[in-house]
Design an enzyme around this catalytic site. Structure first.
Site, PDB file in Angstrom:
ATOM      1  N   ASP A   1      -8.805  20.161  12.164  1.00 46.60           N
ATOM      2  CA  ASP A   1      -7.163  19.956  11.813  1.00 46.60           C
ATOM      3  C   ASP A   1      -6.845  18.559  12.029  1.00 46.60           C
ATOM      4  OD1 ASP A   1      -4.645  19.956  11.919  1.00 46.60           O
ATOM      5  OD2 ASP A   1      -4.228  21.483  13.305  1.00 46.60           O
TER       6      ASP A   1
ATOM      7  N   GLU B   1      -7.779  21.690   7.580  1.00 44.98           N
ATOM      8  CA  GLU B   1      -6.706  22.659   7.346  1.00 44.98           C
ATOM      9  C   GLU B   1      -5.954  22.057   6.184  1.00 44.98           C
ATOM     10  OE1 GLU B   1      -3.786  22.090  10.535  1.00 44.98           O
ATOM     11  OE2 GLU B   1      -2.382  23.864   9.573  1.00 44.98           O
ATOM     12  N   GLU B   2      -5.867  20.749   5.743  1.00 39.83           N
ATOM     13  CA  GLU B   2      -5.252  20.283   4.611  1.00 39.83           C
ATOM     14  C   GLU B   2      -5.690  20.541   3.155  1.00 39.83           C
ATOM     15  OE1 GLU B   2      -2.541  18.055   5.043  1.00 39.83           O
ATOM     16  OE2 GLU B   2      -2.356  18.661   7.112  1.00 39.83           O
TER      17      GLU B   2
ATOM     18  N   ASP C   1       0.724  -1.301   0.088  1.00 36.59           N
ATOM     19  CA  ASP C   1       0.008   0.073   0.057  1.00 36.59           C
ATOM     20  C   ASP C   1       0.990   1.426  -0.016  1.00 36.59           C
ATOM     21  OD1 ASP C   1      -2.156  -1.756   0.063  1.00 36.59           O
ATOM     22  OD2 ASP C   1      -1.897  -1.699   2.517  1.00 36.59           O
TER      23      ASP C   1
ATOM     24  N   LEU D   1      -4.368  16.460  12.152  1.00 33.30           N
ATOM     25  CA  LEU D   1      -3.219  16.049  13.152  1.00 33.30           C
ATOM     26  C   LEU D   1      -2.490  17.136  13.643  1.00 33.30           C
ATOM     27  CD1 LEU D   1      -2.643  13.166  14.272  1.00 33.30           C
ATOM     28  CD2 LEU D   1      -1.038  12.944  12.492  1.00 33.30           C
ATOM     29  N   ASP D   2      -2.915  17.786  14.470  1.00 32.34           N
ATOM     30  CA  ASP D   2      -2.270  19.256  14.948  1.00 32.34           C
ATOM     31  C   ASP D   2      -0.927  18.609  15.734  1.00 32.34           C
ATOM     32  OD1 ASP D   2      -2.348  22.107  15.801  1.00 32.34           O
ATOM     33  OD2 ASP D   2      -2.010  21.024  17.688  1.00 32.34           O
TER      34      ASP D   2
ATOM     35  N   GLU E   1      -8.380  25.605  14.956  1.00 34.70           N
ATOM     36  CA  GLU E   1      -7.397  25.631  15.960  1.00 34.70           C
ATOM     37  C   GLU E   1      -7.928  26.153  17.365  1.00 34.70           C
ATOM     38  OE1 GLU E   1      -3.300  24.255  14.242  1.00 34.70           O
ATOM     39  OE2 GLU E   1      -3.915  26.340  14.028  1.00 34.70           O
TER      40      GLU E   1
ATOM     41  N   ASP F   1      -0.417  13.206   8.619  1.00 34.13           N
ATOM     42  CA  ASP F   1      -1.516  14.099   8.394  1.00 34.13           C
ATOM     43  C   ASP F   1      -2.119  13.840   7.220  1.00 34.13           C
ATOM     44  OD1 ASP F   1       0.731  15.179   6.964  1.00 34.13           O
ATOM     45  OD2 ASP F   1       1.090  16.979   8.315  1.00 34.13           O
TER      46      ASP F   1
HETATM   47  P1  FDP Z   1       2.698  22.083  14.057  1.00 35.94           P
HETATM   48  O1  FDP Z   1       3.000  23.119  12.948  1.00 35.94           O
HETATM   49  O2  FDP Z   1       3.411  21.081  14.316  1.00 35.94           O
HETATM   50  O3  FDP Z   1       1.191  21.634  13.471  1.00 35.94           O
HETATM   51  O4  FDP Z   1      -0.681  24.602  14.610  1.00 35.94           O
HETATM   52  C1  FDP Z   1       0.479  24.481  14.317  1.00 35.94           C
HETATM   53  C2  FDP Z   1       1.519  24.043  15.373  1.00 35.94           C
HETATM   54  O5  FDP Z   1       2.310  22.871  15.303  1.00 35.94           O
HETATM   55  C3  FDP Z   1       0.878  24.083  16.842  1.00 35.94           C
HETATM   56  O6  FDP Z   1       0.532  22.619  17.329  1.00 35.94           O
HETATM   57  C4  FDP Z   1       1.747  24.550  17.606  1.00 35.94           C
HETATM   58  O7  FDP Z   1       1.393  24.983  19.100  1.00 35.94           O
HETATM   59  C5  FDP Z   1       2.545  25.281  17.180  1.00 35.94           C
HETATM   60  O8  FDP Z   1       2.351  25.329  15.690  1.00 35.94           O
HETATM   61  C6  FDP Z   1       3.973  25.419  17.066  1.00 35.94           C
HETATM   62  O9  FDP Z   1       4.648  26.574  16.330  1.00 35.94           O
HETATM   63  P2  FDP Z   1       6.170  27.042  16.562  1.00 35.94           P
HETATM   64  O10 FDP Z   1       6.832  25.901  16.080  1.00 35.94           O
HETATM   65  O11 FDP Z   1       6.196  28.163  15.528  1.00 35.94           O
HETATM   66  O12 FDP Z   1       6.368  27.346  17.909  1.00 35.94           O
END
Ligand code: FDP
Length: 304
Positions: A116, A94-95, A65, A118-119, A250, A71
């Site tokens: 979002d 978000e994607e 696969d 996978l934040d 978010e 994400d």
């Molecule tokens: P990520 O880019 O890893 O998805 O929303 C985006 C996010 O993480 C948040 O989870 C996180 O709080 C923030 O960005 C971290 O940003 P910095 O690296 O600029 O601190």
């Protein structure tokens, strides 16, 4: 609830539904579909560290696969779990640049899902907690019912009620901010962070810094222990401050959660929940956490 009772997420949802005699079961069905997506994503995320050992890196996995970035995988799982149940009329992620329509062959419902998938995904290789942030909207939102935390018990594959009726402490001792950006902050934020570092035991200072860099993880800790998470705008060009975090999947969903738990979420000037979105991927400054701490921040920021 007696301490020994195990409450699965399904049981909790059904019990909550009984508080709304006019409920049709539509919202319950929607949440059930989401829990399936969450379990599938959890399984895949938990395998991530084993990718090299199991030969899961590269274009194809052992079964031939295609291997997707997590994400993108999470995004696809949520879309596929949610597009056919008849609960949603549209989704946005978000994607995806544009909104995600419900395919013509499936019935449409009255809810809108924003997520979002996978934040915090840039932290996955370091085993940092990541998570899905979502919000569900209906044309008219009604009753609010507090915050309940569920934890996935992998041995039985069920989400169990682990934190009933969460209330965030009204004041914390933790601040969470990317200090590497200090030069780009507005003057109010600079003064507020300097204030938190001063020694004044009567007002609970100095605060401790805890910054994981994964919003879901930083938010979750502060929700349980109290504290403040800040992602202020970048003021390198003072005429065009630039925020990073997205309003719809978010800032706003977590603002809803924190308010339900007795906390606050603000841009510094206004309540996050009062912002009317004008763009799908709109970005906003996010200051979120214990009420007294966010109010103190607002006083510093507004004095700008
Ligand atoms: P990520 O880019 O890893 O998805 O929303 C985006 C996010 O993480 C948040 O989870 C996180 O709080 C923030 O960005 C971290 O940003 P910095 O690296 O600029 O601190």
């Amino acid at each position: 609830m007696p301490k020994s009772t195990v409450v699965t997420i399904q049981r909790h949802i059904v019990e909550q539904e009984r508080h709304f005699p006019k409920a049709t079961g539509d919202f319950t069905g929607l949440l059930w579909d989401l829990t399936i997506a969450a379990k599938t994503i959890s399984r895949e995320v938990n395998k991530a560290g084993l990718a090299d050992i199991l030969g899961l890196t590269g274009e194809q996995n052992v079964s031939g696969d295609e291997v997707k970035k997590l994400d993108a995988y999470a995004n696809e799982r949520i879309c596929k779990a949610m597009d056919h149940g008849g609960h949603l009329c549209i989704m946005a992620s978000e994607e995806n640049e544009d909104v995600i329509p419900i395919p013509d062959e499936f019935p449409r419902g009255k809810y809108v899902l924003l997520f979002d998938p996978l934040d915090g995904s840039s932290n996955i290789d370091a085993n940092v907690s990541v998570g899905t942030i979502f919000s569900i909207h209906k044309r008219k939102t009604t009753g609010k019912e507090g915050v309940h935390g569920f934890t996935l018990d992998p041995s039985i594959g069920e989400f169990l009620l682990s934190h009933e009726n969460i209330k965030i402490p009204s004041k914390g001792k933790i601040y969470s901010i990317n200090e590497g950006n200090a030069n780009t902050w507005d003057e109010g934020t600079k003064k507020y962070i300097a204030y938190l570092k001063e020694n004044d035991p009567a007002t609970g200072r100095p605060f401790s810094l805890r910054y994981i860099g994964s919003l879901v993880a930083d938010f979750h800790r502060n929700l349980l222990y109290g504290g403040i998470f800040l992602y202020p705008a970048d003021y390198k060009d003072p005429k065009k401050p630039k925020a990073k975090l997205r309003l719809l999947y978010e800032a706003a969903p977590l603002a809803f959660v924190v308010e339900q738990a007795g906390g606050m979420a603000s841009t510094g000037k206004e309540r996050i929940m009062d912002i009317q979105a004008t763009e799908l991927h709109q970005k906003v400054p996010l200051i979120i956490g214990s009420k007294e701490d966010v109010l103190t921040y607002e006083r510093f920021f507004i004095h700008e």
